[in-house]
Write a protein that holds these residues in place. Structure first.
Motif, short mmCIF file in Angstrom:
data_model
loop_
_atom_site.label_atom_id
_atom_site.label_comp_id
_atom_site.label_asym_id
_atom_site.label_seq_id
_atom_site.Cartn_x
_atom_site.Cartn_y
_atom_site.Cartn_z
N ARG A 1 1.02 -1.23 -0.19
CA ARG A 1 -0.41 -0.34 -0.02
C ARG A 1 0.98 1.32 -0.34
O ARG A 1 0.79 2.24 -0.53
N GLY B 1 0.85 4.05 -3.04
CA GLY B 1 1.16 5.50 -2.47
C GLY B 1 1.88 6.20 -3.04
O GLY B 1 1.61 7.80 -3.62
N LEU C 1 -2.88 5.32 -5.08
CA LEU C 1 -3.64 5.40 -3.30
C LEU C 1 -3.19 6.71 -2.57
O LEU C 1 -2.32 7.11 -2.07
N ASN D 1 -5.48 6.80 3.08
CA ASN D 1 -5.65 5.08 3.49
C ASN D 1 -5.66 4.96 4.80
O ASN D 1 -4.61 5.55 5.86
N SER E 1 -9.64 3.25 1.88
CA SER E 1 -8.89 3.68 0.84
C SER E 1 -9.39 4.82 0.22
O SER E 1 -10.07 4.48 -0.27
N SER F 1 -6.10 -3.92 -5.78
CA SER F 1 -6.90 -4.40 -4.48
C SER F 1 -6.02 -5.80 -4.51
O SER F 1 -6.33 -6.20 -3.47
#
Length: 127
Positions: A44, A48, A53, A56, A71, A84
């Motif tokens: 994750r 980002g 992303l 989250n 998120s 995901s």
């Protein structure tokens, strides 16, 4: 028929992913759970860094303990689902997710750390 004054003229539509622990999540040792969590967080964080992303984080004190986190993605729902699916915790069956569009009054949210546009400005269709 006149437009309902309680409906905003414009919305910002965001792609939201809510992570859940499925009832049939596989049992794992504490060591394996910690290693999987580290891979989940690294995955994750990389999303980002890629800018897809936006924000989250985990839930706490939620009414349903199966809900684990949320998120907001800077992409469409299909791409958010594809990304995901690549999450190590999802691939391992420890998490599952729901993807949805979230309509918020235009300008109500800002993402100052995002390096690209987040959301899509839309108007509510007339019925």
């Amino acid at each position: 028929m006149p437009r309902d004054p309680n409906i905003p003229d414009a919305f910002d539509v965001y792609t939201v992913v809510v992570l859940r622990r499925p009832a049939d999540a596989p049992e794992m040792s504490d060591e394996d759970v910690h290693a999987l969590q580290a891979r989940h967080l690294a995955y994750r964080a990389e999303l980002g860094r890629q800018g897809v992303l936006v924000v989250n984080g985990p839930f706490d004190q939620q009414s349903d303990p199966s809900y684990r986190g949320m998120s907001i993605f800077a992409c469409d729902p299909a791409e958010a689902a594809r990304l995901s699916d690549g999450d190590p915790s999802v691939a391992a069956g420890r998490l599952t997710y729901d993807v949805m569009e979230w309509w918020v009054s235009a300008g109500a949210l800002a993402f100052p750390l995002a390096d690209r546009a987040v959301g899509d400005r839309r108007s509510m269709p007339n019925d």
